[in-house]
Design an enzyme around this catalytic site. Sequence first.
Site, short mmCIF file in Angstrom:
data_model
loop_
_atom_site.label_atom_id
_atom_site.label_comp_id
_atom_site.label_asym_id
_atom_site.label_seq_id
_atom_site.Cartn_x
_atom_site.Cartn_y
_atom_site.Cartn_z
N ASP A 139 -21.92 -15.84 -9.79
CA ASP A 139 -21.61 -15.73 -11.22
C ASP A 139 -20.27 -15.87 -11.70
O ASP A 139 -19.62 -15.16 -12.40
CB ASP A 139 -22.31 -14.29 -11.86
CG ASP A 139 -22.49 -14.30 -13.30
OD1 ASP A 139 -22.62 -15.60 -13.83
OD2 ASP A 139 -22.68 -13.25 -13.89
N THR B 54 -26.55 -6.64 -20.46
CA THR B 54 -28.01 -6.41 -20.46
C THR B 54 -28.31 -5.09 -20.32
O THR B 54 -29.28 -4.35 -20.70
CB THR B 54 -28.66 -7.50 -19.62
OG1 THR B 54 -28.09 -8.48 -19.47
CG2 THR B 54 -30.24 -7.35 -19.53
N GLY C 269 -16.85 -3.40 -23.24
CA GLY C 269 -17.83 -4.55 -23.22
C GLY C 269 -19.45 -3.94 -22.83
O GLY C 269 -19.42 -2.83 -22.37
#
Length: 431
Positions: A137, A24, A21
């Site tokens: 998050d 940013t 994966g």
Amino acid sequence: MAGSGWAPPRLDGFILTERLGTGTYATVYKAYRKRDTREVVAIKCVSKRSLNRASVENLLTEIEILKTIRHPHIVELKDFQWDSDHIYLIMEFCAGGDLSRFIRMRRILPEKVARVFLQQLACALKFLHDHNISHLDLKPQNILLSTPENPQLKLADFGFAQYMSPWDEKHVLRGSPLYMAPEMVCRQQYDARVDLWSVGVILYEALFGRPPFASRSFAELEEKIRSDRAVELPSRPLLSPECRDLLGQLLERDPLKRISFERFFAHPFVDMEHVPGPESLCKATDLVVEAVKKDQEGDASAALSLYCKALEYFVPALHYESDARRKEAIRAKVGQYISRAEELKALVTSSSKKLLQRENPARELLKEMAKDKPRLCAALEMASAAIAKEEEGKDDGDTLELYQRSLGELLLLLAGELRWVLQGHPSCAGC
């Protein structure tokens, strides 16, 4: 261009392979230790060039938090290293992918499956809450699954996490808008309860296949989140009253009215007492020993109560057990206990009028069994109604039926759950 993912960077002691994966400022690779064990790990490679002051602070907080915590439902940070170009977080590898992919492949999750995952997430959050840590998050992409079969949930990506006491308040925008609490989106002060809103969104998505504010644009999403309207739950699929109640309390827009952490951990749908774990089988076995003793003494009602309580621990024990032979042995034993409990239920039901008279100890046992179980409380109220009818001299043909239905409710619930496991249906992993 190592950080962009075209070629993995080189790290002493490891062979980095496929990219898992990218974010940013970091790319995650699957890797193998060069040592004899050939241990599989996940390595989060952070390009130093991509870091600004805020991302440096986030990374340092993530390392500080993960370095100090160990929990079966939180991804383990094994080590961290750095060189002139990168910082490397060497993490536990989770072969089952993330919860987002798991839901997408199945479209929706059955309530039983969603509940097992919710229980595991609640265990991780309880641990964090006890250490004054807020994740900030929470979303399906940050919840990893240990293996493709019989997965254990692992909470990951602590890049936005903060040490926050329950009374701390922040106003910095963090996380992903789809899963973000309204008070955070509206840039109001917020506290640790934002994590509970995110849990509600994740549970909603697992059960209905999409998050409650799924939108075509950020403007549409922001408008839905800022609305004052209560979050509506679809009528299909059918969910238990406990599940709907928890969803409603988690997805409360006003944080002051939202369920608290203490009430969340104690909620009957979360039912942390019966989370699958290594203690489940021990607790079940202890209760069965007591049940057999009462059975041999001829106390059918107490034996029935203890068998039923034992079955409530055998279900998670079966979910937890990974060894196929042990699992089959537990299934066989549980089948015997269900049969015996059904025999006892027939004995108890046949003398139902006498058992349910006021001040009768058996009735008190039933009340104890019904704690935190709305359907069972309803069944006992049904029995009280039958008694009231009798006392008023309205002893018609419906009264005995009311007694029998009330006494049968507990075993129906438990036997239904166990048969679902015993008949070879897959556990949470295979659904």
